[in-house]
Write an enzyme that holds these catalytic residues in place. Structure first.
Site, PDB file in Angstrom:
ATOM      1  N   SER A  76     -37.785 -18.391 -11.024  1.00 27.59           N
ATOM      2  CA  SER A  76     -36.434 -18.760 -11.430  1.00 27.59           C
ATOM      3  C   SER A  76     -35.671 -19.381 -10.258  1.00 27.59           C
ATOM      4  CB  SER A  76     -35.710 -17.529 -11.990  1.00 27.59           C
ATOM      5  OG  SER A  76     -34.572 -17.901 -12.722  1.00 27.59           O
ATOM      6  N   HIS A  91     -39.393 -15.792 -19.812  1.00 25.45           N
ATOM      7  CA  HIS A  91     -38.921 -15.739 -18.431  1.00 25.45           C
ATOM      8  C   HIS A  91     -39.258 -14.364 -17.838  1.00 25.45           C
ATOM      9  CE1 HIS A  91     -36.240 -17.900 -15.625  1.00 25.45           C
ATOM     10  NE2 HIS A  91     -35.809 -16.714 -15.227  1.00 25.45           N
ATOM     11  N   ASP A 114     -39.186 -19.475 -23.021  1.00 24.78           N
ATOM     12  CA  ASP A 114     -38.250 -19.038 -21.989  1.00 24.78           C
ATOM     13  C   ASP A 114     -36.815 -19.214 -22.485  1.00 24.78           C
ATOM     14  OD1 ASP A 114     -36.602 -18.893 -19.629  1.00 24.78           O
ATOM     15  OD2 ASP A 114     -38.390 -19.257 -18.425  1.00 24.78           O
TER      16      ASP A 114
END
Length: 422
Positions: A257, A387, A354
């Site tokens: 991320s 994610h 995600d």
């Protein structure tokens, strides 16, 4: 009252199951809190399905003390829950066969390089080969007798700022080992250096020295201070390489991320003096990069055609304003603007479901890498993967992390061959 609770629980389970396969919060108009809730529920239920089923079984037992299960509504609710569990288990079955798909994708993109007989990390091929103990108790990843973990080593302590890193290393530190600099995520405003422990412990067991670093957060600072902090960590790592058995000539960056963004920036801004105040002559070279669900686009969230209000809110804290007011900083923070023919190899990994980062964002960065012909690079788009899939040693992580391991081993083998050490 029991009936209302049962209906609420059943409807909630339907929402949560659908959310795993397609996040129901829309980036274009949902608040930060709604998107975060959608992501967390999708991640926890999808990757911790056995625990989710056990939790719901306990709830069913509680409802069994009432007469709700003797009514048609109760039986209908049970059928809904069982159907949801079956659908979620089908997702895990698809994930279990993901390594085979990843193998084909890597062969297509890397060809001969990938087909060499590097040590292949073991992946679960059926339910009996899944590391269930690790899945149910993530702390077991720290119990590997082949490695040593050193916590909270201070790498920077000046002007009231103290930054620390964790070290995962093999027990034998007399020889020089390849290194990993891991950067945690958290939207540049939060996070923990223990987030990628699963990858760090596995690589340390394979003979790598891994450093998971911390950095300061926004809004206390604005970019590029985050990047400078990580480069300070790299300075400390190279200065202390001999003590920890590290080969300072081979260090790669990984991160998820926001950490994926910083990992990419570390790889693309090697030895840039503007990001090394006070240590301009220090070698900050990087020899490979694996951004996992990294953030690469910093302009689109502010555009009318591609709005993402929640992300725009974070970026304003990160950059000290909007692109109109801080144009140069937004250009500076965008990794694609730093790509050149000298960029090290990249492996980009992005989940297709995600909730926070779109596949198109990562693919656009991949196209920029391809345009500059960055060698030995690849892009993996992962179906039904959320994610933060790598934070816990779930089945998803157990099926994907081995591909990252093998890629890093490939880069190191290439380095040894090209430098005449093998």
């Amino acid at each position: 009252m029991v009936t209302i609770l049962f209906i609420f629980w059943t409807l909630g389970s339907i929402f949560i199951t659908l959310n795993v396969f397609r996040p129901l919060a829309k980036r274009s108009n949902s608040s930060f809190q709604v998107i975060l809730f959608s992501f967390v529920m999708s991640w926890l239920v999808g990757d911790l399905l056995p625990q989710w089923i056990i939790l719901n079984t306990g709830i069913i037992l509680l409802f069994s003390f009432s007469d709700i299960l003797n009514q048609p509504l109760g039986w209908a609710g049970l059928i809904v829950h069982l159907s949801g569990w079956i659908i979620l288990m089908l997702r895990l079955w698809i994930i279990l066969y993901l390594p085979e798909r990843l193998e084909h994708k890597m062969e297509e993109q890397l060809g001969v390089q990938w087909n060499k007989k590097y040590p292949r990390p073991l992946v679960p091929r059926n339910i009996l080969e899944i590391d269930w103990e690790c899945w149910f108790n993530p702390n077991t990843v720290f119990d590997d007798p082949r490695i040593e973990i050193i916590r909270d080593q201070v790498f920077y302590n000046e002007a009231g700022v103290q930054l620390k890193l964790d070290i995962y290393r093999p027990l034998n530190t007399k020889k020089k080992h390849p290194g990993i600099l891991q950067i945690h995520g958290g939207a540049w405003i939060t996070g923990s250096k223990r987030q990628a422990s699963f990858l760090m412990t596995r690589m340390a067991a394979r003979g790598w020295v891994c450093f998971s670093v911390s950095y300061r957060f926004s809004p206390d600072i604005i970019f590029p201070e985050h990047l400078i902090d990580v480069k300070r960590a790299l300075r400390w790592i190279r200065n202390n390489a001999e003590e920890h058995g590290l080969d300072p000539d081979f260090i790669v960056t990984t991160g998820g991320s926001a950490g994926g963004h910083l990992a990419a920036m570390m790889a693309l801004t090697q030895n840039r003096v503007e990001f090394q105040p006070g240590f301009e002559k220090m070698d900050t070279s990087i020899h490979g990069c694996v951004p996992i669900y990294g953030v690469f686009n910093f302009h689109d969230p502010f555009e009318n055609q591609t709005p993402y209000p929640a992300k725009a809110r974070v970026l304003k804290m990160l950059c000290g304003g909007t692109p109109k007011k801080q144009h140069d900083r937004y250009e500076q923070i965008t990794p694609a603007n730093w790509i050149s023919g000298k960029a090290p190899p990249f492996l980009l990994i992005q989940g297709e479901t995600d909730a926070l980062v779109s596949t198109s964002e990562t693919y656009s960065f991949w196209e920029a890498l391809e345009a500059h012909k960055v060698p030995n690079s690849a892009f993996l788009s992962l179906p039904l993967v959320q994610h933060a899939f790598d934070i816990l040693p779930s089945l998803t992580a157990q099926c994907i992390i081995p591909t990252i391991e093998r890629y890093l081993i490939m880069l190191h083998e290439n380095h040894l061959y090209n430098s005449g050490k093998k």
